[in-house]
Design an enzyme around this catalytic site. Sequence first.
Site, mmCIF file in Angstrom:
data_model
loop_
_atom_site.group_PDB
_atom_site.id
_atom_site.type_symbol
_atom_site.label_atom_id
_atom_site.label_comp_id
_atom_site.label_asym_id
_atom_site.label_seq_id
_atom_site.Cartn_x
_atom_site.Cartn_y
_atom_site.Cartn_z
ATOM 1 N N SER A 142 10.719 -2.291 2.795
ATOM 2 C CA SER A 142 10.258 -1.002 2.277
ATOM 3 C C SER A 142 9.424 -0.338 3.362
ATOM 4 O O SER A 142 8.966 -1.007 4.301
ATOM 5 C CB SER A 142 9.402 -1.225 1.023
ATOM 6 O OG SER A 142 8.685 -0.061 0.659
ATOM 7 N N TYR A 155 2.530 -5.820 -3.534
ATOM 8 C CA TYR A 155 3.862 -5.316 -3.176
ATOM 9 C C TYR A 155 3.926 -5.060 -1.675
ATOM 10 O O TYR A 155 4.881 -5.460 -0.991
ATOM 11 C CB TYR A 155 4.158 -4.037 -3.957
ATOM 12 C CG TYR A 155 5.501 -3.421 -3.642
ATOM 13 C CD1 TYR A 155 6.662 -3.867 -4.268
ATOM 14 C CD2 TYR A 155 5.617 -2.386 -2.706
ATOM 15 C CE1 TYR A 155 7.903 -3.308 -3.971
ATOM 16 C CE2 TYR A 155 6.839 -1.820 -2.405
ATOM 17 C CZ TYR A 155 7.976 -2.279 -3.045
ATOM 18 O OH TYR A 155 9.203 -1.719 -2.748
#
Length: 251
Positions: A142, A155
Amino acid sequence: MEKPYENKVALVTGASFGIGRATAIMFAQRGAKVAVADWKEDPETVNTIKAAGGEAIFIKCDVSKDADVKNMVAETVKTFGRLDYAFNNAGIEGESAPTADVTEENFDKVIGINLKGVWLCMKYEIPEMLKTGKGAIVNCSSIAGLIGFPGIPIYTASKHGVIGLTKTAALEYAKTGLRVNAVCPGVIQTAMIDRFVEKNRTTKEAMISGEPIGRSGNPEEIAEAAIWLCSDASSFTTGHALVVDGGWVAQ
């Protein structure tokens, strides 16, 4: 349509929805036989592939569990005879909270799926690809694997870890014919983004405003990148984290 992946086998995790679904369908459109893996079955992915004349199976898998992942890879090879490509895409955003407020339960769950899950997938995928002398793995990181994001520390840590695993595995197997890369999506229109916006009381417009290109991406744009990283067109690319983010991290 040209089918460059004919007679090849692709495994996609987190493939019932979003980026995973788009990638599984695109692999099939280009000729691959596809193992669609997810902890939750949604028949749309497999049905779409089969309706277009492709071959696909669904395998239920929690990527944080060793036995599930081992079975997933074994079932893929048992059904299709080999494994050529893997897109390790399964992931969750977890709960949003500042670093000091994150619960241990949330930490363990996010790291278990997003980071341990990628490692477990590679643990069982790599030996199968080494048998054929050639293969390509793409791990889904990401832009949160490259820069910090307040409110989602675990995350962010998990996605940074995915890039570390990717680079290390790429170096370990560079001379074997196996390539390992990562893709780093920006704001992509998926259910995960919808959940993040809802949990953080952030408007979708505010998220999109961070994209210099002026819009969110769509799952197919990430699928194109992942599939390119599996192709012979990227034969000199390994250990790379490919950013597909509309310019977010260039700011």
